[in-house]
Enzyme design. Sequence first.
Site, PDB file in Angstrom:
ATOM      1  CG  ASP A 376      -1.902   1.109   1.268  1.00 45.03           C
ATOM      2  OD1 ASP A 376      -2.358   1.503   0.186  1.00 45.03           O
ATOM      3  OD2 ASP A 376      -2.237   1.582   2.360  1.00 45.03           O
ATOM      4  CD  GLU A 377      -1.648   5.092   1.632  1.00 40.93           C
ATOM      5  OE1 GLU A 377      -2.649   5.809   1.499  1.00 40.93           O
ATOM      6  OE2 GLU A 377      -1.131   4.838   2.739  1.00 40.93           O
ATOM      7  CB  VAL A 378       5.169   1.974  -2.777  1.00 36.57           C
ATOM      8  CG1 VAL A 378       6.619   2.244  -3.168  1.00 36.57           C
ATOM      9  CG2 VAL A 378       5.060   0.653  -2.027  1.00 36.57           C
TER      10      VAL A 378
END
EC number: 3.2.1.52
Length: 613
Positions: A376-378
């Site tokens: 998630d959300e790199v």
Amino acid sequence: MKLLPLAVALSVSLAFGCLPTPGAAAGADDLVYGYECHSGVCRKVELSEDNFAKAISLPVCRLFCSSSIGTLWPKPTGAVQLEPLMRQVDITNIKIQRPGGVNKRDKVWRDTERRWMDLVHAKIPNLKLLRSGGYQLAVVINTADSAKPTRLTLDTDESYVLQIGTNSTAGQVTANITADNFYGARHALETLNQLIVYDDIRRELQVTANASISDAPVYKWRGLLLDTSRNYFSVKSIKRTLDGMAMVKLNTFHWHITDSHSFPLEVSKRPELSKLGAYTPSKVYTHKDIQDIVNYGRVRGIRVMPEFDSPAHVGEGWQHKNMTACFNAQPWQKFCVEPPCGQLDPTVTEMYDVLQDIFSDMFELFDPDVFHMGGDEVSVGCWNSSETIRNWMTKQGWNLNEADFMRLWGHYQTEALKRWDNLTSTAAAPTPIVLWTSTLTQEQYIDDYLNPQRYIIQIWTTGTDKVIKKILKRGYRIIVSNYDALYFDCGGPGWVTDGNNWCSPYIGWQKVYENNLTHIAGDYQHHVLGAEAAIWSEQIDEYTLDNRFWPRASALAERLWSDPVGADGGWKQAEARMLLHRERLVENGIGAEAMQPQWCLQNENECPIDAYA
């Protein structure tokens, strides 16, 4: 107006002298009101000698008067027949017969029976006032698989058939349960429990005398996600969540254990992770805690699936390892979506050894049939801020653009998956891996890095996001957690700014109920495993947990178990049942949020604005 024939069938077990005289003041223990069924609606009436024989208690009235499925939650998907007749149950004479071949000492079955009896006793407000006597209740369980309960998998058949019959001569009510395995039988017990009520007029425990129910879930994956990193949740509060899930046949507890904020997980070979990463030494999930929670869930028909979110959302606990980028970097807005920032450095070979040690404990403790690897959300900006990462990429002949940072992410995912597979090589089949929707799952990257035979994609964007069908048409199975209907932390003040939090407003149970997965997936519904509601815990802890999950999670449960459609598919048809179901949650120690004044519960259809439209 026609009175329900049930009223005639009930025996009058309290002397009229125990009732308040009409017009006289009632004592604290005197019951003034009962109910009568008129034209499919339960109407509140004052009790008197004239109407006592006809009056019934609210739960009994609602069970037969308002709906063909009674007060069951979630509604069954197969045929339901409920004869409007109740029999008193002798609380001291309830027998449960396990399937043949089950060891008498089997802990899962023993704990299941004990829990079921606790649910029955929870219905009785005062044992001292309970009228003694009644029919014996015999619960006979037959399963095709009579061996020790195994773990729940995506292939587990959770269906059941429940048949209740009465032998008046023998003074016995028999509930026959037929299922393929423990999980289906457990669901049948949950339904049977809902057909047992406390009649506060006659002060006795009663069960439906004759019934037949055939039932099976529409979706395989019916879950809740709890983040225990932003704020810590005690084992007791997690168990309470599992209790609520069991009552509505939710089957997956998605445990987001760690994040950049804290690392509360004990890792046997890497004790420094929790020592440096937990908020306090007492806020650590030990191996004993995890085994306790996993076993507690199994008794309740629930898989406890761990998530190790990476390569982003990593920070506390990883100090001194030189394996992360941008940890607690400032200003944080440049590197992540909330403080503290932090991502693993995919170029550090030794980092994968640490991953394998974390995975090893998760594999041993959870025995997962599905594993969540986050994704998630790199942040490209985070990785690009690291000179070490930039130099490594340059040596590979890569550029420092988004496409090559996705290549770096693909490298990480490949290496991390190898470490998981090293640990699970003896399994009959590779473990399905779940990842969140992200840049890597976008159309221009997903085919290069993620095999649809191996990866399940969890959707967190809106239910109308065009990306969803682009993922589905490639053959990926999905789990739906669209934030516009299933993020239960939405609605509240901002915590890194003023105003309200990013996904406001608060999501009502009606929107959860109407969140139709068929509409989201369109022609690709066969690739939808199910859905999860999520609580991200920046502004929630164990003291506010119950009323954030409940009863909204129950609305999700009926959507996923029954998938109501057509005239019976809207929240309005479910509201009266939901009000009673909420009382059932509270009765069992779950602090579910109030939905309406209690007057609305006692005066059916008087509150909805268009009840008679």
